[in-house]
Design a protein around this motif. Structure first.
Motif, PDB file in Angstrom:
ATOM      1  N   ASN A 258       8.504 -10.331   6.989  1.00 36.61           N
ATOM      2  CA  ASN A 258       7.313  -9.548   7.338  1.00 36.61           C
ATOM      3  C   ASN A 258       7.294  -9.208   8.823  1.00 36.61           C
TER       4      ASN A 258
ATOM      5  N   THR B 221       0.127  -1.960   6.010  1.00 32.69           N
ATOM      6  CA  THR B 221       0.101  -2.720   4.759  1.00 32.69           C
ATOM      7  C   THR B 221       0.613  -4.139   4.966  1.00 32.69           C
TER       8      THR B 221
ATOM      9  N   THR C  41      -1.730  -7.449   4.562  1.00 31.65           N
ATOM     10  CA  THR C  41      -1.287  -8.527   3.676  1.00 31.65           C
ATOM     11  C   THR C  41      -1.219  -9.848   4.427  1.00 31.65           C
ATOM     12  N   TRP C  42      -0.719  -9.819   5.659  1.00 25.64           N
ATOM     13  CA  TRP C  42      -0.664 -11.017   6.485  1.00 25.64           C
ATOM     14  C   TRP C  42      -2.066 -11.562   6.746  1.00 25.64           C
TER      15      TRP C  42
ATOM     16  N   TYR D 126      -4.693 -11.257   4.758  1.00 27.45           N
ATOM     17  CA  TYR D 126      -5.140 -11.910   3.531  1.00 27.45           C
ATOM     18  C   TYR D 126      -4.564 -13.315   3.428  1.00 27.45           C
ATOM     19  N   GLN D 127      -3.327 -13.461   3.829  1.00 26.87           N
ATOM     20  CA  GLN D 127      -2.666 -14.769   3.700  1.00 26.87           C
ATOM     21  C   GLN D 127      -3.218 -15.791   4.683  1.00 26.87           C
TER      22      GLN D 127
ATOM     23  N   HIS E 241       2.799  -5.173   0.144  1.00 29.69           N
ATOM     24  CA  HIS E 241       1.930  -6.046  -0.642  1.00 29.69           C
ATOM     25  C   HIS E 241       2.696  -7.202  -1.283  1.00 29.69           C
ATOM     26  N   ASN E 242       3.991  -7.075  -1.428  1.00 31.59           N
ATOM     27  CA  ASN E 242       4.772  -8.076  -2.161  1.00 31.59           C
ATOM     28  C   ASN E 242       5.627  -8.947  -1.247  1.00 31.59           C
TER      29      ASN E 242
END
Length: 506
Positions: A179, A386, A390-391, A393-394, A490-491
């Motif tokens: 990432n 994106t 995503t980072w 959210y984590q 996202h993945n």
């Protein structure tokens, strides 16, 4: 010159573009007046604009050429006076154009009496301007300034290439850091891409000296192309255009660079504190190879290079898009002047077609560049945002809430930087492309239609529609890359989340 002549002939258009100071200046005009020519000259361009063009490497010590003849005149001169198209002399033989014939220079650059050539020299006040010697100071338009400005961009490209290469060596093969790799490249490739456009454009200008004659994207930084654009904005005075955008972008740039420097200093302090351990600590997302901790000297050198890449790269990026905005504004202004020309020559289809063709030539130079560059920027920015979302959210889903707090400043910096490189070009272009400018030009022409010259307007509108090139392929590529970016970003799971220990700042 009277006040009505000082303002140019524009109220009839119900201007096709947003009201600007320029158009408001032109609101009280007389459509029947001819443009005046009395040895008018272009005033010195605003100092900040000169600084922008200098840093982009536009000036190379060559004289500014203000008198580009129309396509037909160039063609006739090349064929020894033989014409295969319309006859300039026949078109300009009407009484309204005879008074221009004796005012043209007999240097072979344009045919005496060509109305289209004369209209290419109009400035914002409706005067025919050939003398551009005062636009740029002689000491600024020199080979030394050109070499130094291009050397700055080349130095940035060299440092950024080292930075990107070191980033690949550091993170290649590490699944937990993918990432950071993707996020950094989604930011870095945009900054480097714009600098590369400037470098290639300037390199071509050093190689070829002839004026702009085709639709090549690299001519967007040609000094003669920029001169023709700015002449449409300059009258007796020439104030700095688009000040609001400029102030907004410079303030945002200052905020981003200040945050970057603070983070790099903090990162360097952590490097000094942990240099004897096996922790990998590098600024700007460049962690060190854990198996071989670098020396303090190398760390300081790399940190300095990263600061240079960030500050200079974002500055070049900002100035480039400010220049694009000025060029877009000038194109819209010239299209208003074209409508004035068409209104005064209604019924002469060949003459009006030739004038439309000339402005379309300059329109396409900018259009071709943006039709490729904008999809690339949007797709890369979507990928970077994106990954970053995503980072977020984590880290906010982790049981250890301290991770989010430790990374708060880094989080704000990354989000601000990625928004900066996306929003700035969107504002400068006015969207994804500049097709809307040509569409509004067509709408403005439609409003001038009348039954007296119905066939003339029908054929002229058909001609302008044929010239429009929407380049749907670029839009499809942007959509395809954006969808891939959303899926990929996202993945990315099972990643190292704490940037304060891994320092993947972008």
């Amino acid at each position: 010159m009277s006040h009505t002549k000082h303002n140019l002939l524009m109220n009839m258009c119900a201007a096709p573009y947003k009201a600007t100071d320029y158009q408001q200046r032109m609101s009280n005009t007389n459509m029947d007046q001819e443009p005046a020519e009395h040895n008018a000259v272009i005033p010195t361009w605003p100092k900040f604009l000169l600084a922008v063009l200098t840093l982009l490497g536009v000036f190379k010590g060559r004289p500014l050429d203000a008198c580009r003849p129309c396509y037909d005149c160039r063609h006739k001169r090349g064929d020894g006076g033989k014409s295969i198209d319309t006859d300039c002399d026949a078109e300009s033989s009407s009484g309204e154009n005879r008074n221009v014939e004796n005012n043209h220079e007999a240097d072979g650059s344009s045919r005496p009496g060509c109305t289209v050539c004369s209209s290419l020299l109009w400035n914002a006040d409706g005067e025919i301007v050939r003398d551009c010697s005062k636009a740029v100071p002689g000491w600024l338009n020199s080979r030394v300034c050109g070499v130094l400005s291009n050397l700055l961009i080349l130095t940035f490209l060299g440092c950024s290439t080292f930075t990107l290469g070191w980033y690949v060596v550091t993170y290649w093969g590490q699944i937990s850091n993918i990432n950071h790799l993707v996020s950094f490249f989604a930011f870095g490739d945009i900054i480097v891409g714009v600098a590369l456009v400037c470098t290639l454009s300037n390199a071509v200008q050093y190689r070829r000296r002839e004026p702009v004659r085709d639709w090549s994207w690299y001519d967007v930084l040609h000094q003669d192309y920029i001169l023709r654009r700015l002449r449409c904005l300059a009258g007796r005075r020439f104030l700095l255009p688009k000040k609001v955008f400029l102030i907004f972008s410079l303030v945002w740039l200052l905020v981003v660079n200040t945050m970057q420097v603070v983070l790099l200093v903090n990162s360097l302090s952590r490097v000094n504190a942990t240099l004897l351990t096996n922790d990998s600590c590098m600024p700007m997302g460049i962690s060190l190879i854990e198996k071989s901790p670098p020396t303090k000297a190398f760390t300081i050198l790399n940190t300095t290079m990263v600061i240079f890449v960030s500050i200079i790269g974002l500055a070049i990026y900002t100035l480039f898009w400010y220049n694009i905005l000025v060029m877009r504004t000038a194109l819209a202004t010239e299209l208003n002047l074209v409508i004035v020309f068409i209104k005064r020559n209604t019924g002469n289809l060949d003459l009006c077609r030739r004038r439309v063709f000339e402005v379309n030539h300059d329109f396409r130079i900018l259009h071709v560049l943006l039709a490729t560059l904008m999809p690339f920027i949007v797709a890369s920015s979507v990928l970077g945002l994106t990954v970053h979302i995503t980072w977020n959210y984590q880290i906010y889903s982790e049981k250890d809430k301290g991770i989010a707090m430790r990374n708060l400043l880094i989080n704000i910096f990354i989000f601000t930087s990625k928004c900066f490189i996306l929003i700035l070009p969107l504002l400068a272009v006015g969207g994804i492309n500049i097709d809307f400018i040509w569409q509004q030009f067509n709408y403005a022409l439609m409003r001038q239609r009348n039954s007296l010259h119905e066939e003339f307007w029908e054929r002229l509108l058909g001609f302008t529609a044929e010239l429009q090139d929407e380049r749907k392929a670029g839009h499809n590529l942007m959509l395809f890359l954006s969808l891939i970016s959303l899926y990929l970003g996202h993945n990315l799971a099972d990643q190292r989340l704490d940037y304060t220990t891994n320092h993947g700042l972008l």
